[in-house]
Design a protein around this motif. Structure first.
Motif, PDB file in Angstrom:
ATOM      1  N   ASP A 156       0.848  -1.188   0.000  1.00  0.00           N
ATOM      2  CA  ASP A 156       0.000   0.000   0.000  1.00  0.00           C
ATOM      3  C   ASP A 156       0.887   1.243   0.000  1.00  0.00           C
ATOM      4  O   ASP A 156       1.423   1.644   1.023  1.00  0.00           O
ATOM      5  N   GLN A 157       1.083   1.846  -1.180  1.00  0.00           N
ATOM      6  CA  GLN A 157       1.911   3.044  -1.336  1.00  0.00           C
ATOM      7  C   GLN A 157       3.332   2.815  -0.810  1.00  0.00           C
ATOM      8  O   GLN A 157       3.802   3.516   0.090  1.00  0.00           O
ATOM      9  N   PRO A 158       4.065   1.852  -1.359  1.00  0.00           N
ATOM     10  CA  PRO A 158       5.417   1.565  -0.874  1.00  0.00           C
ATOM     11  C   PRO A 158       6.368   2.723  -1.148  1.00  0.00           C
ATOM     12  O   PRO A 158       6.255   3.420  -2.145  1.00  0.00           O
ATOM     13  N   ASP A 159       7.322   2.895  -0.232  1.00  0.00           N
ATOM     14  CA  ASP A 159       8.173   4.076  -0.277  1.00  0.00           C
ATOM     15  C   ASP A 159       9.521   3.779   0.373  1.00  0.00           C
ATOM     16  O   ASP A 159       9.680   2.803   1.118  1.00  0.00           O
ATOM     17  N   ALA A 160      10.499   4.629   0.074  1.00  0.00           N
ATOM     18  CA  ALA A 160      11.724   4.746   0.869  1.00  0.00           C
ATOM     19  C   ALA A 160      12.492   3.452   1.067  1.00  0.00           C
ATOM     20  O   ALA A 160      12.783   3.058   2.180  1.00  0.00           O
ATOM     21  N   LEU A 161      12.825   2.771  -0.003  1.00  0.00           N
ATOM     22  CA  LEU A 161      13.608   1.551   0.119  1.00  0.00           C
ATOM     23  C   LEU A 161      14.995   1.837   0.677  1.00  0.00           C
ATOM     24  O   LEU A 161      15.676   2.775   0.269  1.00  0.00           O
ATOM     25  N   ARG A 162      15.429   0.993   1.611  1.00  0.00           N
ATOM     26  CA  ARG A 162      16.771   1.092   2.187  1.00  0.00           C
ATOM     27  C   ARG A 162      17.298  -0.323   2.420  1.00  0.00           C
ATOM     28  O   ARG A 162      16.526  -1.266   2.616  1.00  0.00           O
ATOM     29  N   LEU A 163      18.623  -0.455   2.415  1.00  0.00           N
ATOM     30  CA  LEU A 163      19.246  -1.741   2.681  1.00  0.00           C
ATOM     31  C   LEU A 163      19.432  -1.901   4.179  1.00  0.00           C
ATOM     32  O   LEU A 163      20.010  -1.035   4.840  1.00  0.00           O
ATOM     33  N   GLY A 164      18.918  -3.003   4.731  1.00  0.00           N
ATOM     34  CA  GLY A 164      19.052  -3.266   6.149  1.00  0.00           C
ATOM     35  C   GLY A 164      20.401  -3.861   6.490  1.00  0.00           C
ATOM     36  O   GLY A 164      21.139  -4.353   5.621  1.00  0.00           O
ATOM     37  N   ALA A 165      20.747  -3.858   7.749  1.00  0.00           N
ATOM     38  CA  ALA A 165      22.047  -4.345   8.194  1.00  0.00           C
ATOM     39  C   ALA A 165      22.233  -5.826   7.908  1.00  0.00           C
ATOM     40  O   ALA A 165      23.364  -6.285   7.734  1.00  0.00           O
ATOM     41  N   ASP A 166      21.133  -6.581   7.843  1.00  0.00           N
ATOM     42  CA  ASP A 166      21.237  -8.023   7.610  1.00  0.00           C
ATOM     43  C   ASP A 166      21.134  -8.394   6.139  1.00  0.00           C
ATOM     44  O   ASP A 166      21.064  -9.572   5.795  1.00  0.00           O
ATOM     45  N   GLY A 167      21.121  -7.386   5.248  1.00  0.00           N
ATOM     46  CA  GLY A 167      21.031  -7.648   3.819  1.00  0.00           C
ATOM     47  C   GLY A 167      19.622  -7.670   3.276  1.00  0.00           C
ATOM     48  O   GLY A 167      19.431  -7.700   2.056  1.00  0.00           O
ATOM     49  N   SER A 168      18.625  -7.665   4.155  1.00  0.00           N
ATOM     50  CA  SER A 168      17.242  -7.548   3.695  1.00  0.00           C
ATOM     51  C   SER A 168      16.962  -6.094   3.331  1.00  0.00           C
ATOM     52  O   SER A 168      17.796  -5.215   3.548  1.00  0.00           O
ATOM     53  N   LEU A 169      15.785  -5.843   2.777  1.00  0.00           N
ATOM     54  CA  LEU A 169      15.413  -4.483   2.403  1.00  0.00           C
ATOM     55  C   LEU A 169      14.358  -3.951   3.367  1.00  0.00           C
ATOM     56  O   LEU A 169      13.505  -4.688   3.850  1.00  0.00           O
TER      57      LEU A 169
END
Length: 323
Positions: free
Chosen positions: A236-249
């Protein structure tokens, strides 16, 4: 993040030192009644930088400190500020600046068009200013939305009104179209928004209006096939993708949640970390937790809310990571 209602980074920091802010309260109040935070980023020492969709400028919040004006509204030709991203290697803060009057949002200054700008983290002085090229019709304009950096240090930005991802030239003077594709076309009131390079070096990008999640295959810096990823539930209105410390998003959904994405092949498992936010617009991992910007952008964009007063004060929220 923004969505135009039809009815009217290794891209980013994966984790930075949280320092003394680890003991901070669960939220930070932002000054002003028109703060509308659009994006958030952090430097390694845990200093936060926050943009403003309507009022422009950039707020800085040092660990254990209070929000302070770091870039004044309208400074260096900026207008509405959207995506922000700390670039530690260059010691720059990248900022998307836009004339949002094209969709009915007032902003400081008079500069027309969309720009990617870079500001020195130490002095706040402008070091880079690259304008968006004129979009190919039928796009009615461009909006610089969010920023990512690949493993070589190249800088990329999404265009929310036109179906294109742009790349900054090596001399940091111009932006050129890196990839365009029919799958990038805006739908349901919004196009490309967040973007991030995953652990394999491919670019993941989302679409704010239609909730689609896309992968651009990348080889030796060149874009290849664009694939729509199948998500375990609708976004629902996805936004602001970032890379997490564990390699997930990491991403936020305008519908109210902070999520973790685990991508396998052409599928993405969506795990909600926390929900209940009022139109969250940005996320950054800081140490063992996440700071969320709560944008309340409906008060600028939704015809049913536009003109009404937002819920004050505007806030950033801290969410501890699960143990």
């Amino acid at each position: 993040m923004f969505r135009v209602k039809t009815s009217i980074c290794a891209a980013a920091l994966a984790a930075v030192s949280f320092g003394a802010q680890a003991a901070a309260p669960g939220s930070i109040e932002l000054p002003g009644d028109r703060a509308f935070p659009e994006s958030i980023t952090a430097s390694r020492d845990g200093t936060l930088y926050v943009s403003n969709l309507e009022g422009g400028g950039i707020l800085r919040i040092r660990p254990q400190g209070k929000p302070e004006a770091w870039l004044a509204p309208g400074a260096a030709g900026t207008r509405s500020t959207l995506g922000v991203l700390v670039d530690e290697s260059r010691q720059l803060l990248w900022v998307c600046s836009n004339d949002m009057t094209i969709i009915g949002i007032a902003s400081p200054g008079t500069q027309k068009g969309s720009f990617l700008k870079g500001f020195d983290l130490a002095s706040g002085k402008e070091k880079v200013s690259a304008s968006f090229p004129a979009p190919t019709p039928p796009a009615g304009g461009s909006v610089c939305n969010d920023i990512a950096i690949d493993g070589s240090g190249a800088v990329y930005v999404t265009d929310t009104l036109a179906p294109q991802i742009l790349k900054l030239s090596a001399d940091q003077k111009t932006l050129g179209v890196w990839k365009t594709d029919p799958l990038f076309a805006p739908k349901n009131g919004g196009g490309l928004d967040g973007l991030v390079f995953d652990a394999s070096g491919n670019l993941i990008v989302n679409k704010i209006g239609s909730g689609e999640l896309l992968r651009v295959d990348v080889k030796n810096g060149a874009p290849g096939t664009v694939t729509e990823l199948k998500t375990s539930r609708p976004l629902d209105q996805p936004d602001a993708l970032r890379l997490g410390a564990d390699g997930s998003l990491l991403l936020v959904e305008g519908g109210g949640s902070l999520d973790k994405l685990v991508i396998s092949g052409d599928t993405a498992k969506v795990e909600t970390i926390k929900d209940g936010f009022t139109v969250p617009t940005g996320v950054v991992q800081v140490g063992k937790g996440y700071w969320i910007s709560e944008g309340q952008n409906g008060y600028l964009l939704d015809p049913a809310l536009k003109g009404q007063a937002p819920k004050l004060p505007f806030r950033l929220h801290y969410v501890p990571a699960a143990k």
